[in-house]
Design a protein around this motif. Structure first.
Motif, PDB file in Angstrom:
ATOM      1  N   ILE A  52       1.026  -9.198 -30.948  1.00  0.00           N
ATOM      2  CA  ILE A  52      -0.492  -9.512 -30.435  1.00  0.00           C
ATOM      3  C   ILE A  52      -0.215 -10.512 -29.197  1.00  0.00           C
ATOM      4  CG2 ILE A  52      -2.765 -10.838 -30.906  1.00  0.00           C
ATOM      5  CD1 ILE A  52      -2.124 -10.271 -33.957  1.00  0.00           C
ATOM      6  N   VAL A  53      -0.631  -9.836 -27.967  1.00  0.00           N
ATOM      7  CA  VAL A  53      -0.492 -10.489 -26.876  1.00  0.00           C
ATOM      8  C   VAL A  53      -1.483 -11.808 -26.814  1.00  0.00           C
ATOM      9  CG1 VAL A  53      -0.644 -10.507 -24.265  1.00  0.00           C
ATOM     10  CG2 VAL A  53       0.631  -8.553 -25.549  1.00  0.00           C
ATOM     11  N   ASP A  54      -0.679 -13.233 -26.521  1.00  0.00           N
ATOM     12  CA  ASP A  54      -1.523 -14.444 -26.252  1.00  0.00           C
ATOM     13  C   ASP A  54      -1.867 -14.442 -24.949  1.00  0.00           C
ATOM     14  OD1 ASP A  54      -1.868 -14.880 -28.963  1.00  0.00           O
ATOM     15  OD2 ASP A  54       0.067 -15.664 -28.920  1.00  0.00           O
ATOM     16  N   ILE A  55      -2.941 -14.948 -24.346  1.00  0.00           N
ATOM     17  CA  ILE A  55      -3.250 -15.228 -23.065  1.00  0.00           C
ATOM     18  C   ILE A  55      -4.039 -16.431 -22.961  1.00  0.00           C
ATOM     19  CG2 ILE A  55      -4.400 -14.126 -20.882  1.00  0.00           C
ATOM     20  CD1 ILE A  55      -4.116 -11.370 -22.108  1.00  0.00           C
ATOM     21  N   ASP A  56      -3.394 -17.105 -21.741  1.00  0.00           N
ATOM     22  CA  ASP A  56      -4.071 -18.522 -21.246  1.00  0.00           C
ATOM     23  C   ASP A  56      -4.599 -18.222 -20.056  1.00  0.00           C
ATOM     24  OD1 ASP A  56      -3.400 -19.889 -23.640  1.00  0.00           O
ATOM     25  OD2 ASP A  56      -2.070 -21.019 -22.992  1.00  0.00           O
ATOM     26  N   VAL A  57      -6.033 -18.358 -19.690  1.00  0.00           N
ATOM     27  CA  VAL A  57      -6.653 -18.105 -18.542  1.00  0.00           C
ATOM     28  C   VAL A  57      -7.159 -19.799 -18.133  1.00  0.00           C
ATOM     29  CG1 VAL A  57      -8.814 -17.348 -17.227  1.00  0.00           C
ATOM     30  CG2 VAL A  57      -7.838 -16.142 -19.066  1.00  0.00           C
ATOM     31  N   GLY A  71     -18.484 -14.767 -17.355  1.00  0.00           N
ATOM     32  CA  GLY A  71     -17.768 -13.737 -16.901  1.00  0.00           C
ATOM     33  C   GLY A  71     -17.103 -12.786 -17.999  1.00  0.00           C
ATOM     34  N   LEU A  72     -16.383 -13.478 -18.803  1.00  0.00           N
ATOM     35  CA  LEU A  72     -15.877 -12.768 -19.836  1.00  0.00           C
ATOM     36  C   LEU A  72     -16.789 -12.052 -20.980  1.00  0.00           C
ATOM     37  CD1 LEU A  72     -12.730 -15.187 -20.739  1.00  0.00           C
ATOM     38  CD2 LEU A  72     -12.733 -12.936 -19.720  1.00  0.00           C
ATOM     39  N   ALA A  73     -18.175 -12.737 -20.883  1.00  0.00           N
ATOM     40  CA  ALA A  73     -19.066 -12.178 -21.920  1.00  0.00           C
ATOM     41  C   ALA A  73     -19.546 -10.788 -21.171  1.00  0.00           C
ATOM     42  CB  ALA A  73     -20.001 -12.989 -21.963  1.00  0.00           C
ATOM     43  N   SER A  74     -19.534 -10.687 -19.914  1.00  0.00           N
ATOM     44  CA  SER A  74     -19.981  -9.471 -19.094  1.00  0.00           C
ATOM     45  C   SER A  74     -19.017  -8.168 -19.512  1.00  0.00           C
ATOM     46  CB  SER A  74     -20.164  -9.616 -17.594  1.00  0.00           C
ATOM     47  OG  SER A  74     -18.636  -9.722 -17.172  1.00  0.00           O
ATOM     48  N   LEU A  75     -17.863  -8.547 -19.829  1.00  0.00           N
ATOM     49  CA  LEU A  75     -16.755  -7.521 -20.189  1.00  0.00           C
ATOM     50  C   LEU A  75     -16.803  -7.027 -21.482  1.00  0.00           C
ATOM     51  CD1 LEU A  75     -13.868  -8.842 -18.178  1.00  0.00           C
ATOM     52  CD2 LEU A  75     -15.232  -6.849 -17.769  1.00  0.00           C
ATOM     53  N   ALA A  90     -11.539 -20.059 -27.221  1.00  0.00           N
ATOM     54  CA  ALA A  90     -11.101 -18.806 -27.636  1.00  0.00           C
ATOM     55  C   ALA A  90     -12.115 -17.732 -27.633  1.00  0.00           C
ATOM     56  CB  ALA A  90     -10.699 -19.028 -29.047  1.00  0.00           C
ATOM     57  N   PHE A  91     -11.547 -16.414 -27.517  1.00  0.00           N
ATOM     58  CA  PHE A  91     -12.512 -15.295 -27.433  1.00  0.00           C
ATOM     59  C   PHE A  91     -12.090 -14.309 -28.163  1.00  0.00           C
ATOM     60  CE2 PHE A  91     -13.104 -17.626 -23.768  1.00  0.00           C
ATOM     61  CZ  PHE A  91     -14.085 -17.560 -23.115  1.00  0.00           C
ATOM     62  N   ILE A  92     -12.954 -13.288 -28.813  1.00  0.00           N
ATOM     63  CA  ILE A  92     -12.551 -12.183 -29.534  1.00  0.00           C
ATOM     64  C   ILE A  92     -12.912 -10.946 -28.485  1.00  0.00           C
ATOM     65  CG2 ILE A  92     -13.296 -10.473 -31.252  1.00  0.00           C
ATOM     66  CD1 ILE A  92     -14.652 -12.889 -32.646  1.00  0.00           C
ATOM     67  N   PRO A  93     -11.922  -9.994 -28.209  1.00  0.00           N
ATOM     68  CA  PRO A  93     -11.947  -9.020 -27.255  1.00  0.00           C
ATOM     69  C   PRO A  93     -12.996  -7.993 -27.379  1.00  0.00           C
ATOM     70  CG  PRO A  93      -9.902  -8.924 -28.417  1.00  0.00           C
ATOM     71  CD  PRO A  93     -10.371 -10.200 -29.131  1.00  0.00           C
ATOM     72  N   PRO A  94     -13.359  -7.287 -26.606  1.00  0.00           N
ATOM     73  CA  PRO A  94     -14.228  -6.199 -26.694  1.00  0.00           C
ATOM     74  C   PRO A  94     -13.479  -5.275 -27.639  1.00  0.00           C
ATOM     75  CG  PRO A  94     -13.716  -6.740 -24.245  1.00  0.00           C
ATOM     76  CD  PRO A  94     -13.020  -7.426 -25.325  1.00  0.00           C
ATOM     77  N   SER A  95     -14.559  -4.521 -28.505  1.00  0.00           N
ATOM     78  CA  SER A  95     -14.092  -3.644 -29.438  1.00  0.00           C
ATOM     79  C   SER A  95     -13.353  -2.491 -29.036  1.00  0.00           C
ATOM     80  CB  SER A  95     -15.089  -2.921 -30.218  1.00  0.00           C
ATOM     81  OG  SER A  95     -16.134  -2.336 -29.478  1.00  0.00           O
ATOM     82  N   ASN A  96     -13.370  -2.062 -27.558  1.00  0.00           N
ATOM     83  CA  ASN A  96     -12.726  -0.987 -26.967  1.00  0.00           C
ATOM     84  C   ASN A  96     -11.332  -1.389 -26.170  1.00  0.00           C
ATOM     85  OD1 ASN A  96     -13.947  -2.286 -24.657  1.00  0.00           O
ATOM     86  ND2 ASN A  96     -14.580  -0.589 -23.639  1.00  0.00           N
ATOM     87  N   VAL A  97     -11.059  -2.524 -26.440  1.00  0.00           N
ATOM     88  CA  VAL A  97      -9.618  -3.057 -25.963  1.00  0.00           C
ATOM     89  C   VAL A  97      -8.740  -3.486 -27.075  1.00  0.00           C
ATOM     90  CG1 VAL A  97      -8.651  -5.034 -24.483  1.00  0.00           C
ATOM     91  CG2 VAL A  97     -10.920  -3.807 -24.064  1.00  0.00           C
ATOM     92  N   HIS A 101      -5.215 -12.330 -28.347  1.00  0.00           N
ATOM     93  CA  HIS A 101      -5.813 -13.647 -28.336  1.00  0.00           C
ATOM     94  C   HIS A 101      -5.900 -14.235 -26.818  1.00  0.00           C
ATOM     95  CE1 HIS A 101      -3.561 -14.112 -32.589  1.00  0.00           C
ATOM     96  NE2 HIS A 101      -4.585 -13.732 -32.526  1.00  0.00           N
ATOM     97  N   LEU A 102      -7.177 -14.518 -26.590  1.00  0.00           N
ATOM     98  CA  LEU A 102      -7.315 -14.837 -24.994  1.00  0.00           C
ATOM     99  C   LEU A 102      -8.133 -16.429 -25.290  1.00  0.00           C
ATOM    100  CD1 LEU A 102      -8.259 -13.060 -22.089  1.00  0.00           C
ATOM    101  CD2 LEU A 102      -9.691 -15.075 -22.501  1.00  0.00           C
ATOM    102  N   TYR A 103      -7.619 -17.264 -24.382  1.00  0.00           N
ATOM    103  CA  TYR A 103      -8.058 -18.788 -24.404  1.00  0.00           C
ATOM    104  C   TYR A 103      -8.487 -19.083 -22.891  1.00  0.00           C
ATOM    105  CZ  TYR A 103      -5.883 -18.348 -29.036  1.00  0.00           C
ATOM    106  OH  TYR A 103      -5.404 -18.242 -30.073  1.00  0.00           O
ATOM    107  N   VAL A 104      -9.275 -19.726 -22.884  1.00  0.00           N
ATOM    108  CA  VAL A 104      -9.624 -20.423 -21.417  1.00  0.00           C
ATOM    109  C   VAL A 104      -9.371 -22.082 -21.387  1.00  0.00           C
ATOM    110  CG1 VAL A 104     -11.396 -20.733 -19.564  1.00  0.00           C
ATOM    111  CG2 VAL A 104     -11.054 -18.533 -20.744  1.00  0.00           C
ATOM    112  N   CYS A 105      -8.889 -22.680 -20.761  1.00  0.00           N
ATOM    113  CA  CYS A 105      -8.786 -23.875 -20.490  1.00  0.00           C
ATOM    114  C   CYS A 105      -8.450 -24.646 -18.998  1.00  0.00           C
ATOM    115  CB  CYS A 105      -7.789 -24.632 -21.569  1.00  0.00           C
ATOM    116  SG  CYS A 105      -5.948 -23.633 -20.943  1.00  0.00           S
ATOM    117  N   THR A 106      -8.620 -25.915 -18.959  1.00  0.00           N
ATOM    118  CA  THR A 106      -8.452 -26.543 -17.606  1.00  0.00           C
ATOM    119  C   THR A 106      -6.799 -26.661 -17.592  1.00  0.00           C
ATOM    120  OG1 THR A 106      -8.735 -28.822 -18.416  1.00  0.00           O
ATOM    121  CG2 THR A 106     -10.562 -27.393 -17.304  1.00  0.00           C
TER     122      THR A 106
END
Length: 168
Positions: A52-57, A71-75, A90-97, A101-106
């Protein structure tokens, strides 16, 4: 994802998957994002990991965090809140992706700093990465249906590596 833990030997395709996921989100983040980092065990060459790829935005300000949420909600991402980690959303990815794990922070977020320090240390210390991978494989076998116990059992090793890397 199911309850059973799966740890796999390192797969170089995880880097390409990160790049694909980055390309998917960048159109809605590019006006304000500082960096998008591949973190977690899949980001360390040679390290066994849950696949499972982890991504920090990473963004500059709290208002940019709010823009990223929109913006992420629009995807199709679903915002889950901070899940107990203050300042990291934290975010749950779209079902077609593919699941990730995707996180957004400063930039000043403690968890982000810890992710980068841990990742970068293991990338340049392959003997410690191998030891960590072996530990993860053993713990997944012991705690295959108990993610909480698995995570707790890794704790001392993670703390030791962070201390070696200079974490205060």
């Amino acid at each position: 994802m199911g309850a059973s833990l799966i740890i796999r030997d390192y797969d170089p395709s995880w880097v390409q998957l990160f790049q694909q996921l980055r390309a998917f989100v960048i159109p809605v983040l590019s006006d304000f994002v500082v960096t998008i980092e591949h973190v977690g065990s899949t980001s360390v060459p040679g390290l066994a990991a849950k696949p499972i790829v982890d991504i920090d935005v990473v963004v500059s300000t709290h208002s940019d965090v709010l823009k990223a949420i929109q913006g992420l909600a629009s995807l199709g991402y679903v915002h889950e809140g901070d899940l107990g980690v203050t300042g990291r959303e934290a975010f749950i990815p779209p079902s077609n992706v593919i699941w990730h794990h995707l996180y957004v922070c400063t930039m000043d977020n403690t968890e982000y700093k810890r992710h980068i320090l841990f990742r970068d240390y293991l990338r340049v210390h392959p003997e410690d990465a191998k030891q960590y991978g072996d530990l993860k494989l053993e713990l997944a076998r012991l705690y295959q249906n108990d993610r909480f116990a698995y995570s707790n059992a890794k704790g001392d090793f993670v703390k030791k590596i962070l201390q070696r890397a200079g974490w205060k």
